[in-house]
Design a protein around this motif. Structure first.
Motif, PDB file in Angstrom:
ATOM      1  N   THR A   4       3.920   6.961   1.198  1.00 31.17           N
ATOM      2  CA  THR A   4       4.283   6.292   2.347  1.00 31.17           C
ATOM      3  C   THR A   4       6.189   5.794   1.095  1.00 31.17           C
ATOM      4  OG1 THR A   4       2.275   5.303   2.831  1.00 31.17           O
ATOM      5  CG2 THR A   4       3.624   4.320   3.647  1.00 31.17           C
ATOM      6  N   ARG A   6       7.329   1.948   1.672  1.00 31.09           N
ATOM      7  CA  ARG A   6       7.479   0.584   1.396  1.00 31.09           C
ATOM      8  C   ARG A   6       7.977  -0.568   1.091  1.00 31.09           C
ATOM      9  NH1 ARG A   6       0.600  -0.777   0.853  1.00 31.09           N
ATOM     10  NH2 ARG A   6       1.031   0.838   2.587  1.00 31.09           N
ATOM     11  N   GLU A  34      -2.473   7.283  -2.742  1.00 35.88           N
ATOM     12  CA  GLU A  34      -1.723   7.904  -2.546  1.00 35.88           C
ATOM     13  C   GLU A  34      -0.663   6.937  -2.874  1.00 35.88           C
ATOM     14  OE1 GLU A  34      -3.243   6.406   1.840  1.00 35.88           O
ATOM     15  OE2 GLU A  34      -5.523   8.002   1.448  1.00 35.88           O
ATOM     16  N   ILE A  36       2.971   5.308  -3.279  1.00 30.38           N
ATOM     17  CA  ILE A  36       3.881   3.961  -2.029  1.00 30.38           C
ATOM     18  C   ILE A  36       5.169   4.279  -3.026  1.00 30.38           C
ATOM     19  CG2 ILE A  36       4.080   1.609  -0.476  1.00 30.38           C
ATOM     20  CD1 ILE A  36       0.845   1.481  -0.959  1.00 30.38           C
TER      21      ILE A  36
END
Ligand SMILES: [Zn+2]
Length: 222
Positions: A4, A6, A34, A36
């Motif tokens: 992701t 961010r 996960e 980022i």
């Protein structure tokens, strides 16, 4: 990297890698879970670069103007930063796991970035030290990529493997060079991952102690 993207305001505590190239690798967090990606745009890359204190402020201002004037060029320049970063991450972690196969794609990508940087670089001599130098005037929006690629090559040639570690903190995975005298640094930072781990250990000990007490105490209604 699949993960992701961010927004994140960079702070000094994000620069704990011990080398600017490792701090670049650490602009992705939670690689153990996960991932980022904190580089959510070219202005963010400039924010990070300013925080490192390793770039001339005037050069960063020039880059900001260029990026505002040509956002369609700034976006692919940031993509190249991400590509270099991920290649460096894969290569450095493979070097740390010495029995891991050499990641050929990552090596090719680092080579490609380094060649592009050298093609725009000038050889200068300061004192008795020859240096390859790049600048905004020749590299444009790729200036940071070129500078980081040159520094990455220097780092990789002299990476102290016995002192380079990956933080075992939950949702961390940052890489750092342990420059402590004793060489026993375990966490990227005691203030974050170190304290979080101590907190978890304390909590688990309390829970175990409570459950042990619970087993030996008679029920309340007897
Ligand atoms: Zn950590």
């Amino acid at each position: 990297m699949t993960g992701t993207i961010r927004a994140h305001t960079f702070k000094p505590r994000d620069l704990v890698g011990g080398h600017i190239v490792i701090d670049l690798v650490n602009t992705v967090t939670a690689r153990d879970a996960e991932p980022i990606d904190w580089l959510d745009g070219y202005p963010r890359l400039l924010e990070w670069a300013a925080l490192t204190g390793q770039f001339d402020a005037a050069a960063l201002t020039d880059l900001q103007r260029l990026a505002e004037a040509e956002p369609c060029r700034a976006a692919p320049a940031l993509d190249r930063t991400r590509e270099l970063r991920e290649a460096l991450h894969d290569l450095i972690t493979a070097l740390l796991h010495q029995d891991a196969p050499t990641p050929a794609t990552a090596v090719d990508q680092v080579e490609d970035h380094w060649k592009h940087a050298v093609a725009r670089a000038r050889l200068t001599v300061r004192g008795n030290t020859p240096q390859l130098r790049v600048g905004v005037e020749t590299s444009g929006l790729e200036y940071l990529n070129h500078e980081l690629a040159l520094q990455a090559f220097d780092l990789l040639r002299a990476l102290p493997l016995e002192r380079t570690r990956i933080c075992p903190g939950l949702r961390c995975g940052w890489v750092f060079i342990d420059s402590s005298r004793a060489g026993r640094r375990r966490w990227c930072s005691m203030a974050t991952c170190g304290n979080a781990s101590k907190g978890r250990t304390h909590y688990q000990r309390n829970r175990q102690a409570t459950s042990r007490q619970g087993r030996h105490q008679p029920p309340d209604d007897q």
